[in-house]
Motif scaffolding. Structure first.
Motif, PDB file in Angstrom:
ATOM      1  N   VAL A  32      -6.704   0.298  -5.857  1.00 52.84           N
ATOM      2  CA  VAL A  32      -6.734   1.499  -5.048  1.00 52.84           C
ATOM      3  C   VAL A  32      -7.652   2.510  -5.734  1.00 52.84           C
ATOM      4  CG1 VAL A  32      -4.654   2.446  -6.140  1.00 52.84           C
ATOM      5  CG2 VAL A  32      -5.361   3.294  -3.904  1.00 52.84           C
ATOM      6  N   ALA A  54      -5.714   8.285  -1.586  1.00 52.55           N
ATOM      7  CA  ALA A  54      -5.750   6.832  -1.808  1.00 52.55           C
ATOM      8  C   ALA A  54      -6.645   6.145  -0.789  1.00 52.55           C
ATOM      9  CB  ALA A  54      -4.345   6.258  -1.734  1.00 52.55           C
ATOM     10  N   LYS A  55      -7.505   5.274  -1.302  1.00 49.16           N
ATOM     11  CA  LYS A  55      -8.380   4.459  -0.460  1.00 49.16           C
ATOM     12  C   LYS A  55      -8.198   3.006  -0.895  1.00 49.16           C
ATOM     13  CE  LYS A  55     -11.638   7.941   0.836  1.00 49.16           C
ATOM     14  NZ  LYS A  55     -10.608   8.748   1.385  1.00 49.16           N
ATOM     15  N   PHE A  56      -7.612   2.202  -0.002  1.00 52.20           N
ATOM     16  CA  PHE A  56      -7.366   0.793  -0.271  1.00 52.20           C
ATOM     17  C   PHE A  56      -8.450  -0.052   0.396  1.00 52.20           C
ATOM     18  CE2 PHE A  56      -3.228   2.764  -0.671  1.00 52.20           C
ATOM     19  CZ  PHE A  56      -2.659   2.108  -1.749  1.00 52.20           C
ATOM     20  N   LEU A 116       1.147   7.350  -6.943  1.00 51.45           N
ATOM     21  CA  LEU A 116      -0.105   7.966  -7.383  1.00 51.45           C
ATOM     22  C   LEU A 116       0.072   9.467  -7.578  1.00 51.45           C
ATOM     23  CD1 LEU A 116      -2.579   6.161  -4.955  1.00 51.45           C
ATOM     24  CD2 LEU A 116      -2.246   5.680  -7.393  1.00 51.45           C
ATOM     25  N   SER A 160      -8.317   6.449  -6.087  1.00 53.96           N
ATOM     26  CA  SER A 160      -7.654   7.721  -5.815  1.00 53.96           C
ATOM     27  C   SER A 160      -8.018   8.721  -6.903  1.00 53.96           C
ATOM     28  CB  SER A 160      -6.137   7.542  -5.756  1.00 53.96           C
ATOM     29  OG  SER A 160      -5.663   7.162  -7.028  1.00 53.96           O
ATOM     30  N   ALA A 212       0.904   3.877  -3.077  1.00 49.67           N
ATOM     31  CA  ALA A 212       0.488   5.259  -2.790  1.00 49.67           C
ATOM     32  C   ALA A 212       1.548   6.265  -3.245  1.00 49.67           C
ATOM     33  CB  ALA A 212       0.205   5.416  -1.301  1.00 49.67           C
ATOM     34  N   LYS A 213       2.807   5.936  -3.102  1.00 43.28           N
ATOM     35  CA  LYS A 213       3.885   6.842  -3.533  1.00 43.28           C
ATOM     36  C   LYS A 213       3.882   7.061  -5.040  1.00 43.28           C
ATOM     37  CE  LYS A 213       7.042   5.851   0.260  1.00 43.28           C
ATOM     38  NZ  LYS A 213       8.310   5.211   0.647  1.00 43.28           N
ATOM     39  N   PRO A 219      -1.475  10.942  -3.631  1.00 43.29           N
ATOM     40  CA  PRO A 219      -1.378   9.869  -2.639  1.00 43.29           C
ATOM     41  C   PRO A 219      -2.278  10.061  -1.413  1.00 43.29           C
ATOM     42  CG  PRO A 219       0.806  10.708  -3.212  1.00 43.29           C
ATOM     43  CD  PRO A 219      -0.198  11.576  -3.881  1.00 43.29           C
ATOM     44  N   MET A 266       0.838  -1.208   0.000  1.00 44.80           N
ATOM     45  CA  MET A 266       0.000   0.000   0.000  1.00 44.80           C
ATOM     46  C   MET A 266       0.869   1.254   0.000  1.00 44.80           C
ATOM     47  SD  MET A 266      -3.402  -0.788   2.316  1.00 44.80           S
ATOM     48  CE  MET A 266      -2.547  -0.678   3.844  1.00 44.80           C
ATOM     49  N   ASN A 267       1.949   1.262   0.805  1.00 49.98           N
ATOM     50  CA  ASN A 267       2.842   2.430   0.842  1.00 49.98           C
ATOM     51  C   ASN A 267       3.527   2.651  -0.494  1.00 49.98           C
ATOM     52  OD1 ASN A 267       2.311   3.088   3.519  1.00 49.98           O
ATOM     53  ND2 ASN A 267       3.935   1.772   4.297  1.00 49.98           N
TER      54      ASN A 267
END
Length: 164
Positions: free
Chosen positions: A129, A103-105, A97, A131, A94-95, A100, A90-91
């Motif tokens: 994800v 972001a909704k996982f 995007l 976003s 997100a980086k 970030p 996830m991290n």
């Protein structure tokens, strides 16, 4: 009055000879009911042992909390779990995007997320994800990512990141 002063002076003489005599005469307790010196000493030594044990236990607890397990390998075998691998993925995702923070996982164990073990501390994560894109619209991006814990046991690396 002379009788009272004679009694008082005799009591003072007895108190000077035996320190417990004064306590007995003032308290009105018979000598047989007063605790012996041996029982008082035994009672005091019991509490002294309890106090020493408590201090030693406290010192051991503080030392263990500060120094841990004495310098043994700090990485736990349970650091290589599916949950940890998913959090790392996830991290990394997100980086990559545009936004970030948006972001909704999905949750860890939803059907739309797959975390498969691919070796020792290696996982293949497939998920999505939601976003915002560059125009501010919410979009769903599906991804595949391989994550692996590095040999130092502290850092993770993501490889083969693809989106579709």
């Amino acid at each position: 009055m002379p009788y009272e002063s004679a009694v008082l002076s005799k009591a003072r003489e007895e108190a000077a000879k035996d320190p417990r005599a004064d306590v007995r005469s003032r308290s009105g307790v018979a000598p047989s009911n007063v605790g012996s010196a041996a029982s008082i000493k035994a009672s005091n030594s019991f509490w002294l042992y309890i106090l020493v044990f408590g201090v030693v236990a406290l010192a051991y607890g503080l030392a263990y909390s500060f120094f841990g397990n004495g310098g043994a390998d700090k990485s736990k075998p349970d650091d290589c779990t599916r949950t940890v691998a998913y959090r790392v993925a996830m991290n990394i995702v997100a980086k990559n995007l545009k936004a970030p923070a948006t972001a909704k996982f999905p949750g860890d164990w939803q059907e739309s997320v797959s975390v498969e073990k691919a070796g020792i501390c290696k996982f293949r994560v497939v998920g999505y994800v939601d976003s915002q894109n560059a125009f501010g619209a919410m979009i769903r991006t599906h991804y595949t990512l391989n994550v692996e814990r590095m040999s130092d046991g502290k850092q993770w690396e993501g490889t083969a990141f693809t989106t579709f």
